[in-house]
Design an enzyme around this catalytic site. Structure first.
Site, PDB file in Angstrom:
ATOM      1  N   PRO A 133       0.826  -1.211   0.000  1.00  0.00           N
ATOM      2  CA  PRO A 133       0.000   0.000   0.000  1.00  0.00           C
ATOM      3  C   PRO A 133       0.860   1.260   0.000  1.00  0.00           C
ATOM      4  CG  PRO A 133      -0.606  -1.473   1.821  1.00  0.00           C
ATOM      5  CD  PRO A 133       0.613  -2.031   1.190  1.00  0.00           C
ATOM      6  N   GLU A 161       1.274  -7.868   7.761  1.00  0.00           N
ATOM      7  CA  GLU A 161       1.545  -6.428   7.705  1.00  0.00           C
ATOM      8  C   GLU A 161       2.630  -6.107   6.681  1.00  0.00           C
ATOM      9  OE1 GLU A 161      -1.437  -5.827   9.777  1.00  0.00           O
ATOM     10  OE2 GLU A 161      -0.243  -4.024   9.404  1.00  0.00           O
ATOM     11  N   ARG A 187      -1.343  -7.705 -21.374  1.00  0.00           N
ATOM     12  CA  ARG A 187      -2.107  -7.307 -22.566  1.00  0.00           C
ATOM     13  C   ARG A 187      -1.267  -6.402 -23.481  1.00  0.00           C
ATOM     14  NH1 ARG A 187      -4.387  -2.267 -22.270  1.00  0.00           N
ATOM     15  NH2 ARG A 187      -6.155  -2.754 -23.610  1.00  0.00           N
ATOM     16  N   ASP A 207      -5.361   3.096 -25.658  1.00  0.00           N
ATOM     17  CA  ASP A 207      -5.763   2.970 -24.252  1.00  0.00           C
ATOM     18  C   ASP A 207      -5.864   4.335 -23.571  1.00  0.00           C
ATOM     19  OD1 ASP A 207      -5.989   0.277 -24.029  1.00  0.00           O
ATOM     20  OD2 ASP A 207      -3.992  -0.051 -23.215  1.00  0.00           O
TER      21      ASP A 207
HETATM   22  N1  LIG Z   1      -0.378  -3.061  -4.085  1.00  0.00           N
HETATM   23  C1  LIG Z   1      -1.086  -2.966  -3.177  1.00  0.00           C
HETATM   24  C2  LIG Z   1      -2.014  -2.800  -2.144  1.00  0.00           C
HETATM   25  C3  LIG Z   1      -3.036  -1.845  -2.216  1.00  0.00           C
HETATM   26  N2  LIG Z   1      -3.248  -0.965  -3.229  1.00  0.00           N
HETATM   27  N3  LIG Z   1      -3.786  -1.966  -1.120  1.00  0.00           N
HETATM   28  N4  LIG Z   1      -3.262  -2.930  -0.338  1.00  0.00           N
HETATM   29  C4  LIG Z   1      -2.184  -3.466  -0.946  1.00  0.00           C
HETATM   30  C5  LIG Z   1      -1.363  -4.502  -0.288  1.00  0.00           C
HETATM   31  C6  LIG Z   1      -0.247  -5.012  -0.930  1.00  0.00           C
HETATM   32  C7  LIG Z   1       0.591  -5.887  -0.258  1.00  0.00           C
HETATM   33  C8  LIG Z   1       0.277  -6.235   1.053  1.00  0.00           C
HETATM   34  C9  LIG Z   1       0.924  -7.038   2.027  1.00  0.00           C
HETATM   35 CL1  LIG Z   1       2.439  -7.763   1.820  1.00  0.00          CL
HETATM   36  C10 LIG Z   1       0.156  -7.036   3.179  1.00  0.00           C
HETATM   37  N5  LIG Z   1      -0.926  -6.272   2.940  1.00  0.00           N
HETATM   38  C11 LIG Z   1      -1.961  -6.017   3.921  1.00  0.00           C
HETATM   39  C12 LIG Z   1      -1.714  -4.739   4.655  1.00  0.00           C
HETATM   40  C13 LIG Z   1      -2.717  -4.175   5.353  1.00  0.00           C
HETATM   41  C14 LIG Z   1      -2.490  -3.003   6.044  1.00  0.00           C
HETATM   42  C15 LIG Z   1      -1.258  -2.410   6.022  1.00  0.00           C
HETATM   43  N6  LIG Z   1      -0.284  -2.960   5.313  1.00  0.00           N
HETATM   44  C16 LIG Z   1      -0.523  -4.123   4.640  1.00  0.00           C
HETATM   45  C17 LIG Z   1      -0.878  -5.749   1.670  1.00  0.00           C
HETATM   46  C18 LIG Z   1      -1.729  -4.885   1.006  1.00  0.00           C
END
Ligand SMILES: N#Cc1c(N)n[nH]c1-c1ccc2c(Cl)cn(Cc3cccnc3)c2c1
Length: 255
Positions: free
Chosen positions: A97, A124, A166, A181
């Site tokens: 994130p 996490e 794609r 696109d």
């Molecule tokens: N890309 C992307 C992306 C997005 N756009 N939203 N969430 C993610 C994403 C990607 C990778 C992980 C991993 Cl590894 C663990 N978590 C859960 C989490 C929850 C709260 C705080 N930190 C992590 C992920 C969330």
């Protein structure tokens, strides 16, 4: 292109067996290898996580297991395909994130790579020393697919693989689709797609815009450009503000 995906939920990637990506795999355009991270654990519980240093909620993924997995996958290389010489090491993509926004421009850049390795974390996140370890000897990109929080990296990898796949030669039936696109660099940059219609000409009293039935290609192109602009201003004013009038004029001059 070779794609390696490491995850504790390899079953998340069943969709990569179907449609565009599935066909590209059958044709050999894409060599997708899915790996179960737990295969590189050595305890009976196949442990991949532990409590975070400094305290705080949740668990963090252990660096040792990721190190053994990535080392083993790199040892299988080199990968051929993509532009340029075969790659001895992959470009590592880590969904998070807190990563850089994944954009169409980044998708196009990654589509030119011969070898990508997606590290899908859970909990996490992955111990930061893993990105530091491999970032010293190869490109490591921490990328986010949007400003919302998922439970792990798997869905983000599915999004990225489809956006990248794609763009590979021969994957899209119509070679012009990717060029036109939304978000692609060039005339359509920052312009959303306009509305689309097909037969019948009238459906439940709703008519297809007359210009689209006119056969006048210049008028149709301008109508589509105007509709794309209208939709961009309505739905993505920040993109509309970034549209270069010069680009629009060039686009219009071609109409
Ligand atoms: N890309 C992307 C992306 C997005 N756009 N939203 N969430 C993610 C994403 C990607 C990778 C992980 C991993 Cl590894 C663990 N978590 C859960 C989490 C929850 C709260 C705080 N930190 C992590 C992920 C969330």
């Amino acid at each position: 292109m070779r794609l390696d995906i490491v995850s504790i939920f390899p079953e998340y990637f069943a969709p990569l067996d179907v449609s565009l990506i599935g066909k590209a795999r059958e044709r050999g355009t894409l060599d997708v290898r899915i790996h179960q991270l737990r295969d590189w654990t050595h305890d009976v519980h196949k442990t991949v996580d532990d409590t975070p240093y400094g305290g705080g909620p949740g668990m963090v993924m252990k660096p040792e297991v990721w190190g053994e997995a990535i080392d083993a996958i790199i040892a299988e290389g080199p990968a051929v395909g993509g532009v340029g010489a075969p790659a001895a090491t992959p470009r590592i993509i880590v969904p998070t994130p807190s990563g850089r926004p994944f954009t169409q421009e980044i998708a196009q850049e990654l589509a030119a790579e011969p070898w990508l390795l997606f590290a899908c974390g859970r909990y996490e996140g992955i111990d930061s020393r893993v990105m530091r370890e491999y970032g010293a000897r190869m490109r490591v990109d921490e990328l986010s697919i949007g400003d919302y929080v998922l439970a792990g990296g798997e869905v983000a990898v599915l999004v990225m693989v489809e956006a990248i796949g794609r763009l590979l030669p021969g994957v899209l039936g119509n070679v012009h689709s990717a060029v036109d696109d939304s978000f692609a660099p060039g005339a359509m940059r920052n312009l959303l797609e306009g509305p689309v219609y097909t037969k019948p000409p009238v459906w439940r009293g709703h008519e297809v815009p007359e210009v689209l039935l006119s056969g006048h290609h210049g008028k149709i192109a301008r109508w589509r450009r105007d509709e794309a602009l209208r939709r961009t201003v309505a739905n993505r004013p920040e993109l509309a503000a970034a549209i270069d009038p010069e680009t629009l004029d060039k686009h219009d001059r071609k109409l």
